[in-house]
Scaffold this motif. Structure first.
Motif, PDB file in Angstrom:
ATOM      1  N   ILE A  22     -83.006  51.689  48.487  1.00  0.00           N
ATOM      2  CA  ILE A  22     -83.434  52.584  49.573  1.00  0.00           C
ATOM      3  C   ILE A  22     -82.258  52.920  50.505  1.00  0.00           C
ATOM      4  O   ILE A  22     -82.334  53.837  51.323  1.00  0.00           O
ATOM      5  CB  ILE A  22     -84.623  51.959  50.348  1.00  0.00           C
ATOM      6  N   THR A  44     -96.713  46.010  56.634  1.00  0.00           N
ATOM      7  CA  THR A  44     -97.822  46.570  57.423  1.00  0.00           C
ATOM      8  C   THR A  44     -97.582  48.021  57.859  1.00  0.00           C
ATOM      9  O   THR A  44     -98.387  48.911  57.553  1.00  0.00           O
ATOM     10  CB  THR A  44     -98.039  45.706  58.690  1.00  0.00           C
ATOM     11  N   VAL A  45     -96.497  48.266  58.592  1.00  0.00           N
ATOM     12  CA  VAL A  45     -96.319  49.601  59.174  1.00  0.00           C
ATOM     13  C   VAL A  45     -95.890  50.623  58.117  1.00  0.00           C
ATOM     14  O   VAL A  45     -96.433  51.736  58.059  1.00  0.00           O
ATOM     15  CB  VAL A  45     -95.300  49.561  60.342  1.00  0.00           C
ATOM     16  N   THR A  46     -94.949  50.229  57.276  1.00  0.00           N
ATOM     17  CA  THR A  46     -94.525  51.189  56.233  1.00  0.00           C
ATOM     18  C   THR A  46     -95.698  51.453  55.279  1.00  0.00           C
ATOM     19  O   THR A  46     -95.842  52.561  54.758  1.00  0.00           O
ATOM     20  CB  THR A  46     -93.288  50.685  55.473  1.00  0.00           C
ATOM     21  N   LEU A 104     -76.191  48.882  59.264  1.00  0.00           N
ATOM     22  CA  LEU A 104     -76.836  47.575  59.132  1.00  0.00           C
ATOM     23  C   LEU A 104     -78.297  47.630  59.543  1.00  0.00           C
ATOM     24  O   LEU A 104     -78.701  48.459  60.353  1.00  0.00           O
ATOM     25  CB  LEU A 104     -76.115  46.550  60.011  1.00  0.00           C
ATOM     26  N   GLU A 105     -79.067  46.698  58.996  1.00  0.00           N
ATOM     27  CA  GLU A 105     -80.479  46.579  59.370  1.00  0.00           C
ATOM     28  C   GLU A 105     -80.701  45.313  60.177  1.00  0.00           C
ATOM     29  O   GLU A 105     -79.947  44.350  60.043  1.00  0.00           O
ATOM     30  CB  GLU A 105     -81.359  46.528  58.115  1.00  0.00           C
ATOM     31  N   ALA A 106     -81.738  45.334  61.017  1.00  0.00           N
ATOM     32  CA  ALA A 106     -82.122  44.153  61.786  1.00  0.00           C
ATOM     33  C   ALA A 106     -83.569  44.334  62.176  1.00  0.00           C
ATOM     34  O   ALA A 106     -84.083  45.451  62.166  1.00  0.00           O
ATOM     35  CB  ALA A 106     -81.262  44.043  63.041  1.00  0.00           C
ATOM     36  N   ILE A 139     -86.719  53.775  61.251  1.00  0.00           N
ATOM     37  CA  ILE A 139     -86.505  54.479  59.976  1.00  0.00           C
ATOM     38  C   ILE A 139     -85.362  55.480  60.177  1.00  0.00           C
ATOM     39  O   ILE A 139     -85.353  56.250  61.137  1.00  0.00           O
ATOM     40  CB  ILE A 139     -87.771  55.238  59.503  1.00  0.00           C
ATOM     41  N   SER A 140     -84.408  55.471  59.240  1.00  0.00           N
ATOM     42  CA  SER A 140     -83.237  56.352  59.339  1.00  0.00           C
ATOM     43  C   SER A 140     -83.598  57.801  59.086  1.00  0.00           C
ATOM     44  O   SER A 140     -84.530  58.097  58.332  1.00  0.00           O
ATOM     45  CB  SER A 140     -82.196  55.964  58.277  1.00  0.00           C
ATOM     46  N   CYS A 145     -87.297  58.798  54.482  1.00  0.00           N
ATOM     47  CA  CYS A 145     -87.523  58.271  53.142  1.00  0.00           C
ATOM     48  C   CYS A 145     -87.962  56.823  53.332  1.00  0.00           C
ATOM     49  O   CYS A 145     -87.160  55.987  53.757  1.00  0.00           O
ATOM     50  CB  CYS A 145     -86.217  58.363  52.360  1.00  0.00           C
ATOM     51  N   VAL A 146     -89.227  56.537  53.059  1.00  0.00           N
ATOM     52  CA  VAL A 146     -89.799  55.242  53.457  1.00  0.00           C
ATOM     53  C   VAL A 146     -90.219  54.424  52.240  1.00  0.00           C
ATOM     54  O   VAL A 146     -90.977  54.907  51.385  1.00  0.00           O
ATOM     55  CB  VAL A 146     -91.018  55.447  54.379  1.00  0.00           C
TER      56      VAL A 146
END
Ligand code: FAD
Ligand code: FES
Length: 278
Positions: free
Chosen positions: A125, A84-86, A238-240, A63-64, A78-79
């Motif tokens: 987001i 599951t985890v979020t 970027l996300e991964a 999470i940033s 900011c989620v």
């Protein structure tokens, strides 16, 4: 350092998280909340870096950082409730504990004052990692103009609607757009890439910071490059899918890069020849 019995100490183990206390939760939209978390030891982080955030029994996710690191005492996340985890993070209450490893990643190389114009482009987001940069420019200004193009699905999905006026008062030209408007909506409707004519920036001298869905990042980077913005000044995060966050497991490997340690912040120049964007 090892103990007398030969065991590794806590300081040496990069996989051991530290405990964080949720000081405040602010619901932003139906599925997005802002969590203010404090830790026992001081925190140092920069915009664009991320933490591996975990909830016992649920798992760990990147999470940033969504806040400016001003007094070392807290970090804001900011989620969006995605799975599951979020979902487990969203089930926590103020006063509850979660666990943090980090900060990780390179972060945005952004100074307190930019030399030229600044263009921020966010989708959904994706506003989260850009918020500290926006706060920085709203507070300290820039040598040129600062424009934020911020796209959301609908009026009810604009994550930081309550902060837009503060950003505008800080001199930032905030242009909001939604995919589906309703009759109360006063902003634009359509994609962020339909609004280039509204951005008061000299593309050839500006720097862009971009975050959002991959498809948006791709079109925004391509358009800005075509408008003459130098590729090294078109910056995205970027996300991964990540497991370790520290360049060990290979889960985030893409093209020749580890998103977790080489990034997550990259310039268009660094990534355009690889398949990092779809
Ligand atoms: C560097 C980085 C920074 C991030 N910052 C934020 C942030 O500030 N706020 C925020 O809400 N989210 C952020 N994310 C995304 C967040 O990590 C994922 O939403 C989260 O891992 C989903 O985990 P989950 O267990 O809740 O969902 P799961 O149950 O694992 O999955 C739910 C759905 O989300 C998809 N998904 C899982 N992980 C990712 C991912 N990394 N990218 C895209 N789709 C994914 C799955 O394929 C599935 O469709 C960031 C991701 C990265 C890599
Ligand atoms: S998440 Fe393990 S190498 Fe990047």
């Amino acid at each position: 350092m090892r103990t007398a019995s030969g065991k590794r100490t806590k300081a040496e183990n990069i996989y051991l998280p530290v405990s964080g206390r949720i000081e405040e939760i602010r619901k932003k939209t139906e599925d997005v909340s802002l969590f203010r978390v404090s830790t026992a030891s001081p925190l140092r982080y920069t915009p664009g870096q991320f933490f591996m955030v975990s909830v016992w029994g649920a798992g760990e996710v990147p999470i940033s950082t969504a806040s400016l690191c001003e007094d070392d005492l807290f970090v804001e996340f900011c989620v969006r409730k995605a799975g599951t985890v979020t979902g487990a993070i969203h089930s926590l209450q103020e006063g509850d504990r979660l666990w943090l490893r980090g900060p990780y990643g390179n972060g945005f190389a952004v100074g307190r004052r930019a030399n030229g114009d600044v263009l921020l482009v966010a989708g959904g987001i994706g506003i989260a990692p850009l918020r500290p940069i926006i706060q920085m420019f709203a507070k300290d200004g820039s040598a040129g103009s600062v424009t934020l193009l911020y796209g959301s699905k609908g009026p009810q999905d604009v994550v930081f609607m309550d902060e837009v006026q503060v950003w505008r008062s800080g001199g930032i030209d905030v242009i909001l757009t939604v995919d589906r408007a309703n009759c109360d909506w006063r902003g634009s409707a359509g994609l962020v890439t339909d609004l280039w004519h509204r951005a008061r920036v000299d593309f050839s001298r500006a720097t862009a910071y971009i975050c959002g869905p991959e498809i948006m990042i791709k079109s925004v980077m391509r358009d800005l490059s075509l408008f003459g913005m130098p590729d090294e000044r078109i910056i995205t995060t970027l996300e991964a899918h990540m497991k370790c966050g520290v360049g060990k497991c290979g889960h985030c490997y893409s093209g020749p890069k580890y998103i977790c340690t080489d990034g997550p912040v990259f310039s268009y120049k660094e990534i355009k020849e690889y398949s990092l964007l779809g």
